[in-house]
Design an enzyme around this catalytic site. Structure first.
Site, mmCIF file in Angstrom:
data_model
loop_
_atom_site.group_PDB
_atom_site.id
_atom_site.type_symbol
_atom_site.label_atom_id
_atom_site.label_comp_id
_atom_site.label_asym_id
_atom_site.label_seq_id
_atom_site.Cartn_x
_atom_site.Cartn_y
_atom_site.Cartn_z
ATOM 1 N N ASP A 486 0.811 -1.218 0.000
ATOM 2 C CA ASP A 486 0.000 0.000 0.000
ATOM 3 C C ASP A 486 0.843 1.266 0.000
ATOM 4 O O ASP A 486 0.344 2.350 -0.295
ATOM 5 C CB ASP A 486 -0.830 0.060 1.294
ATOM 6 C CG ASP A 486 -2.026 -0.858 1.262
ATOM 7 O OD1 ASP A 486 -2.470 -1.212 0.165
ATOM 8 O OD2 ASP A 486 -2.516 -1.215 2.343
HETATM 9 C C1 GLC Z 1 -1.061 -0.703 5.100
HETATM 10 C C2 GLC Z 1 0.250 -0.335 5.652
HETATM 11 C C3 GLC Z 1 0.218 0.964 6.363
HETATM 12 C C4 GLC Z 1 -0.478 2.014 5.540
HETATM 13 C C5 GLC Z 1 -1.849 1.527 5.204
HETATM 14 C C6 GLC Z 1 -2.604 2.519 4.419
HETATM 15 O O1 GLC Z 1 -1.845 -1.212 6.107
HETATM 16 O O2 GLC Z 1 0.760 -1.321 6.496
HETATM 17 O O3 GLC Z 1 1.513 1.352 6.683
HETATM 18 O O4 GLC Z 1 -0.535 3.212 6.218
HETATM 19 O O5 GLC Z 1 -1.743 0.355 4.494
HETATM 20 O O6 GLC Z 1 -3.930 2.210 4.350
HETATM 21 C C1 GLC Z 2 -1.555 -4.139 5.338
HETATM 22 C C2 GLC Z 2 -2.789 -4.139 4.491
HETATM 23 C C3 GLC Z 2 -2.570 -4.929 3.231
HETATM 24 C C4 GLC Z 2 -1.318 -4.493 2.556
HETATM 25 C C5 GLC Z 2 -0.130 -4.520 3.473
HETATM 26 C C6 GLC Z 2 1.113 -3.982 2.856
HETATM 27 O O1 GLC Z 2 -1.360 -5.396 5.870
HETATM 28 O O2 GLC Z 2 -3.890 -4.670 5.175
HETATM 29 O O3 GLC Z 2 -3.662 -4.801 2.368
HETATM 30 O O4 GLC Z 2 -1.130 -5.322 1.463
HETATM 31 O O5 GLC Z 2 -0.431 -3.749 4.613
HETATM 32 O O6 GLC Z 2 1.061 -2.630 2.615
#
Ligand code: GLC
Ligand code: GLC
Length: 813
Positions: A486
């Site tokens: 993300d």
């Molecule tokens: C994922 C990541 C996090 C980020 C988020 C955004 O969960 O781990 O660091 O802020 O996505 O939605």
């Molecule tokens: C968090 C989010 C997932 C994403 C990951 C890496 O675990 O839930 O959707 O792929 O962060 O950013």
């Protein structure tokens, strides 16, 4: 390092036993299996909700509070002025004995003080919208004791987000009703809500409170509420402000005597025309029915036994015996348990996810499903349909949807170009487990629009096409807003701290940003899709997709290889990311994981080199970091990933979720020792033995992230429970290490083991069959089955053809 211990596993009872209430962080558990859920910490903190942690929050919880984990379901015992709680908090009166046992969907907390034992069993009975709190008080002293008992719950005004912000309104809306020993919370019931909550005890009460300020006292804390300290309830009736529910009971216990009290926190929905029985008086019929069902110790014990049987059945589907307790307890108990929890909650509610920010993730839920599908396939089936219903006609997706409405939700944006592939991943896992191809014919809408329905198979097709139609300069997949990571925001370009990296304008017009992670993911899932098409006689479609796979493989080999590992991406301008040419973050884990799982270039030694590079550059004592070296400064072209301090989160944290990708890559390469070493590093039971204090979070489940080698405290865990790590750890160990893989026509046996593994058994229920499998590895091989004997006869190949009934399987490596 002096690493103190706070608890231990009790495998026989499938429990983790916490013996010191001052754990390094609240160690929590989940109650409820389908509709009514609770989070409960080892000191009884936490909250409850119905289906949706945002829209139907039943009790209030303040995240990031001081002190930590303040608020929950509390029992106060006033024993002649000596005030304490069975779970130590909130009074924190030192106890003579404390124990918290977290089990499968239940928690039992026991405290003892001055000859009184208070033990509370918390659980949500099956098919019931209520949390049971069975409190057993026992007088272990030689004299009669007179105790004053107060219960406590604080109501949330339903919407957990506005409950925390809209005080000009909230402080005037609260309403309750009191009837006998039941306190009803009915805020907003007079208008559009058709639901209320209640808190009941199956005993006569000698008083109550429903107004927080009256009960606690404006300048007090939960640790010293006025009513409890003075041993006198106020019988307060809340009008606005903060409604609570507290029962007051005077208990007399003779020496040796024991009494049970059944407290019930329940939720009810009424039909529109049956909301009231008289002006302002709510219809309590359904609440009465729940109470009637659970108002005696016998009824509650029976409901608890049923819950135990439910878990017996779920955990009997895949059972291993290797003789290594640390492995067996994770496979047989905790990993499967965590998978169920992540399936239920996606990333919505934990002690790190506040329940207001996120609903069910499109990619997350498809992955979670793979950890759960063997347990209750019909629920996985429904989940697939719900997820697919939020897809767009071009195969693109909302990144998440709300569990209550099942509608796509734009809060976290869309346009993550990996999303569509995950639908194949989830659906194929479901069909392989169940053999139920009929799901492909289900009519499923786009974006929940009536009239837009096409078959689920068509959804899979547009998912694949979405990748193929979004290739650019190097014929690799365009990344869109981001891929699985993300935080790799290559089309974002933000200098504005008030913008979210995920929802700000996606400036992908003219972008050359391509993802090698999606390339690998595409090859893996497209191969699954091809196999599926062949299975259902869609040869032409299979051929079409096979060509796309071949082209993708060629593109990766040509422009996705950096010499010793796979590149991670190209940025907006077409510059390499994750290359030896880069100043920092020369190598990333995601593309190594997916391209090795896809086995791209295996014949040219690319897979082996990539796996070796993971060991060399990414691995550390606590697992593999996401990228190396960590980013030391913010890079405008990369986005959020470079915003984090070194060693945390997506910037070189050990993002446990993606370690299994490399581990699976190792198993496909037949490297059992390497696979096992990586696996054991992040396996909770191994970490538990070494690091309870350093690791900080619950030692019985995986967490999303462990601080990486560049962090201040490598090995410190965060964001426990709700992580795709659960499903991936399950897939890795059940299918790739222990090697029992569901296929369309049977169970494939293909273990990849450390050379030390000499023999183990697996009991696997599969559709209407049960296989008792013994695997022998006398020569300590890492990979390769040499013979399989099924019910006494040697079979060809390594797939046991499916047939109903009980079977014995003997495998020799
Ligand atoms: C994922 C990541 C996090 C980020 C988020 C955004 O969960 O781990 O660091 O802020 O996505 O939605
Ligand atoms: C968090 C989010 C997932 C994403 C990951 C890496 O675990 O839930 O959707 O792929 O962060 O950013």
């Amino acid at each position: 390092m002096n690493d103190k211990r706070y608890g231990h596993f009790d495998d026989q009872h499938r429990e983790y036993v916490i013996t010191d209430p001052k754990t390094p962080w609240p160690w929590i558990n989940y109650l409820g299996n389908e509709d009514f859920f609770s989070l409960i910490s080892n000191t009884a903190g936490g909250y409850s909700f119905y289906k949706d942690a945002k829209f139907r929050r039943i009790t209030r919880y303040r995240y990031n509070n001081v002190p930590m984990d303040n608020g929950g379901r509390y029992f106060y015992i006033n024993d002649n002025g000596n005030i304490w709680n069975p779970g130590w908090k909130p009074c924190k009166t030192p106890l003579d004995f404390y124990e918290c046992r977290h089990g499968m969907s239940y928690t039992r907390i026991t405290g003892r003080k001055n000859g009184i034992e208070a033990s509370v069993l918390f659980f949500v009975p099956l098919n019931t919208f209520a949390e049971v709190q069975k409190l057993t008080l026992t007088n272990q002293s030689n004299e009669t004791k007179k105790l004053k008992l107060f219960s406590f719950e604080e109501w949330c005004l339903w919407n957990a987000a506005t409950d925390m912000e809209n005080f000009q309104r909230n402080f005037s809306t609260g309403e309750v009703e009191i009837e006998g020993s039941t306190i009803y919370h009915k805020t907003e019931y007079r208008e559009r809500r058709n639901h209320y909550a209640f808190y009941h005890v199956n005993a006569e009460i000698q008083g109550f409170d429903t107004d927080r300020e009256t009960f606690v006292g404006l300048y007090n804390e939960f640790a010293n509420p006025d009513a409890v300290v003075e041993g006198k309830p106020r019988n307060s009736h809340a009008h606005g402000w903060s409604p609570i529910a507290s029962h007051y009971i005077e208990v007399e216990l003779k020496a040796g005597e024991s009494k049970d009290f059944i407290f019930l926190l329940g939720y009810v929905e009424n039909e529109q025309d049956k909301k009231f029985v008289a002006p302002q008086v709510i219809n309590k019929e359904k609440a009465h029915a729940i109470i009637e069902k659970l108002n005696t110790t016998e009824k509650v014990d029976k409901a608890f036994a049923e819950l135990g049987e439910y878990w017996d059945a779920l955990l009997n589907i895949y059972k291993v015996n290797t003789g290594n307790d640390k492995l067996d307890r994770m496979v047989n108990i905790w990993n499967q348990y965590q998978c169920m929890v992540t399936f239920n909650f996606s990333r919505s509610a934990s002690f790190f996810e506040s329940g207001v920010g996120r609903g069910m993730g499109f990619r997350d839920s498809n992955q979670d499903l793979v950890g759960f599908v063997h347990q209750i396939p019909p629920r996985a089936r429904q989940r697939i349909i719900d997820i697919a219903s939020t897809q767009f006609p071009d195969g693109g997706c909302y990144h998440q949807y709300q569990p209550l409405t099942k509608r796509g939700n734009n809060d976290i944006g869309g346009g993550f170009n990996d999303d569509p592939c995950w639908l194949i991943f989830g659906t194929v896992a479901y069909i392989k487990e169940t053999g139920d191809f009929s799901i492909l014919d289900e009519m499923v809408p786009f974006d929940n629009q009536p009239g837009s329905e096409v078959t689920l198979f068509e959804h899979l097709k547009v998912s694949m096409d979405h990748v193929i139609k979004n290739l650019d300069p190097h014929q690799l997949p365009l990344i869109g807003r981001a891929d699985w990571n993300d935080c790799l925001n290559l089309n974002c370009f933000s200098w504005d701290p008030n913008e979210s990296f995920q929802t700000t304008e996606n400036k992908s017009e003219g972008s050359k940003a391509e993802s090698l992670m999606i390339a690998g993911l595409f090859v893996v899932t497209a191969k699954q899709y091809v196999e599926l098409c062949q299975k259902i006689g869609k040869e032409e479609e299979a051929n079409r997709m096979q060509k796309a796979i071949d082209a993708m493989v060629t593109a990766v080999k040509k422009d996705g290889w950096d010499g010793e590992w796979y590149l991670r991406a190209y940025d907006f301008f077409g510059n390499k990311i994750g290359s030896n040419e880069c100043e920092e973050a020369k190598i990333f884990i995601e593309s190594q994981g997916w391209c090795t799982m896809a086995q791209i270039g295996a014949e040219d030694g690319m897979v082996a080199k990539s796996l070796d590079s993971c060991k060399k550059y990414l691995e550390c004592e606590h697992g593999m970091v996401l990228n190396n070296p960590a980013f030391s400064k913010y890079i405008y072209e990369y986005g959020e990933i470079s915003s984090y301090p070194e060693g945390y989160k997506e910037n070189a944290g050990i993002f446990c979720h993606n370690n299994p990708w490399v581990i699976i890559g190792e198993t496909l390469a037949g490297r059992g020792n390497d696979a096992w070493n990586h696996y054991a590093k992040i396996l909770p039971s191994y970490v538990e033995e070494k690091y309870q204090t350093l690791h900080k979070v619950e030692p019985y489940v995986n967490c999303q992230m462990v601080a990486g080698k560049d962090a201040a405290k490598p090995g410190e865990g965060k964001n426990s429970w709700l992580t795709g790590t659960a499903a991936w750890m399950w897939l890795t160990v059940s299918q790739y290490i222990l090697g029992i893989k569901p296929q369309y026509d049977g169970l494939q046996i293909d273990p990849c083991l450390p050379t030390t593994a000499k023999e183990y058994t697996v009991q696997r229920k599969f559709r209407d069959a049960e296989y008792n499998i013994t695997i022998k590895n006398p020569e300590g091989k890492e990979h390769g089955v040499s013979q399989i004997v099924l019910d006494g006869s040697v079979i060809e190949g390594n797939t046991i053809p499916y047939s109903a009934g009980k079977h014995t399987v003997e495998v020799v490596m």
